[in-house]
Design a protein around this motif. Structure first.
Motif, short mmCIF file in Angstrom:
data_model
loop_
_atom_site.label_atom_id
_atom_site.label_comp_id
_atom_site.label_asym_id
_atom_site.label_seq_id
_atom_site.Cartn_x
_atom_site.Cartn_y
_atom_site.Cartn_z
N GLU A 40 0.83 -1.20 0.00
CA GLU A 40 0.00 0.00 0.00
C GLU A 40 0.87 1.26 0.00
O GLU A 40 0.55 2.25 -0.65
CB GLU A 40 -0.93 0.00 1.20
CG GLU A 40 -1.96 1.10 1.17
CD GLU A 40 -2.96 1.01 2.30
OE1 GLU A 40 -3.88 1.85 2.32
OE2 GLU A 40 -2.84 0.13 3.16
N ALA A 41 2.00 1.19 0.70
CA ALA A 41 2.92 2.33 0.71
C ALA A 41 3.83 2.32 -0.51
O ALA A 41 4.15 3.37 -1.05
CB ALA A 41 3.77 2.29 1.98
N ARG A 42 4.25 1.15 -0.94
CA ARG A 42 5.25 1.05 -2.02
C ARG A 42 4.68 1.34 -3.40
O ARG A 42 5.32 1.98 -4.23
CB ARG A 42 5.84 -0.36 -1.98
CG ARG A 42 6.92 -0.64 -2.97
CD ARG A 42 8.15 0.22 -2.64
NE ARG A 42 9.12 0.13 -3.69
CZ ARG A 42 10.30 -0.44 -3.55
NH1 ARG A 42 10.64 -0.98 -2.41
NH2 ARG A 42 11.14 -0.47 -4.56
N PHE A 43 3.49 0.86 -3.69
CA PHE A 43 2.93 0.96 -5.04
C PHE A 43 2.83 2.40 -5.54
O PHE A 43 3.30 2.70 -6.64
CB PHE A 43 1.57 0.26 -5.10
CG PHE A 43 0.98 0.23 -6.47
CD1 PHE A 43 1.43 -0.70 -7.40
CD2 PHE A 43 -0.02 1.11 -6.84
CE1 PHE A 43 0.88 -0.74 -8.69
CE2 PHE A 43 -0.57 1.08 -8.11
CZ PHE A 43 -0.12 0.15 -9.04
N PRO A 44 2.26 3.34 -4.79
CA PRO A 44 2.17 4.71 -5.31
C PRO A 44 3.54 5.32 -5.59
O PRO A 44 3.72 6.02 -6.60
CB PRO A 44 1.44 5.48 -4.20
CG PRO A 44 0.72 4.44 -3.42
CD PRO A 44 1.58 3.21 -3.50
N ALA A 45 4.52 5.06 -4.74
CA ALA A 45 5.86 5.61 -4.95
C ALA A 45 6.49 5.03 -6.21
O ALA A 45 7.11 5.75 -7.00
CB ALA A 45 6.74 5.31 -3.73
N ASP A 46 6.34 3.73 -6.41
CA ASP A 46 6.91 3.10 -7.61
C ASP A 46 6.22 3.60 -8.88
O ASP A 46 6.87 3.85 -9.89
CB ASP A 46 6.82 1.58 -7.53
CG ASP A 46 7.85 0.99 -6.57
OD1 ASP A 46 8.76 1.73 -6.13
OD2 ASP A 46 7.73 -0.20 -6.25
N MET A 47 4.90 3.77 -8.84
CA MET A 47 4.18 4.25 -10.02
C MET A 47 4.57 5.70 -10.34
O MET A 47 4.71 6.07 -11.50
CB MET A 47 2.67 4.15 -9.82
CG MET A 47 2.15 2.71 -9.73
SD MET A 47 2.55 1.69 -11.16
CE MET A 47 3.97 0.78 -10.56
N ALA A 48 4.79 6.50 -9.30
CA ALA A 48 5.23 7.88 -9.52
C ALA A 48 6.61 7.92 -10.15
O ALA A 48 6.87 8.73 -11.06
CB ALA A 48 5.22 8.65 -8.20
N ALA A 49 7.51 7.04 -9.71
CA ALA A 49 8.86 6.99 -10.28
C ALA A 49 8.81 6.55 -11.74
O ALA A 49 9.51 7.12 -12.59
CB ALA A 49 9.74 6.04 -9.46
N ILE A 50 7.99 5.56 -12.04
CA ILE A 50 7.86 5.10 -13.43
C ILE A 50 7.29 6.21 -14.30
O ILE A 50 7.78 6.47 -15.40
CB ILE A 50 6.98 3.83 -13.50
CG1 ILE A 50 7.74 2.65 -12.90
CG2 ILE A 50 6.57 3.53 -14.94
CD1 ILE A 50 6.88 1.42 -12.67
#
Length: 80
Positions: A40-50
Motif C-alpha cells: 500500500e505504501a510502495r505501489f504509489p511511490a513506484d508508479m510515480a517513479a515510473i
C-alpha cells in the motif's frame, strides 16, 4: 478462449481473465504479507517513479519504455 483465430465468447473470456487476475493479486498480497512488504505504501511511490521516467524519456525524444534500461531494474541484492 480463442478458436480458429477469433474469440467466440468475449464475456466468458473476460470473466475467466478477471478470475485469473484476482487469483494473481491474492498471491501477490500473500507474498507481500509474508515478507513484510507494505504494498500500500510502495505501489504509489513506484508508479510515480515510473511515470517520471516515462515523462522524462518522452520530453527528451527517447522511447517511453525500454525493458533493458538500467533505471528500470530492481536494486541488486548487495545494494539493499
Amino acid at each position: 478462449m480463442a478458436h480458429e483465430g477469433h474469440r467466440t465468447d468475449v464475456t466468458a473470456d473476460r470473466e475467466a481473465l478477471a478470475h485469473e487476475l484476482s487469483d494473481c493479486l491474492f498471491s501477490l498480497l500473500v507474498i507481500a504479507e509474508e515478507t513484510g512488504i507494505d504494498l500500500e505504501a510502495r505501489f504509489p511511490a513506484d508508479m510515480a517513479a515510473i511515470a517520471a521516467r516515462v515523462r522524462a524519456r518522452i520530453a527528451t525524444g527517447g522511447p517511453a519504455s525500454t525493458a533493458d534500461a538500467a533505471d528500470d531494474q530492481p536494486p541488486s541484492a548487495g545494494a539493499r
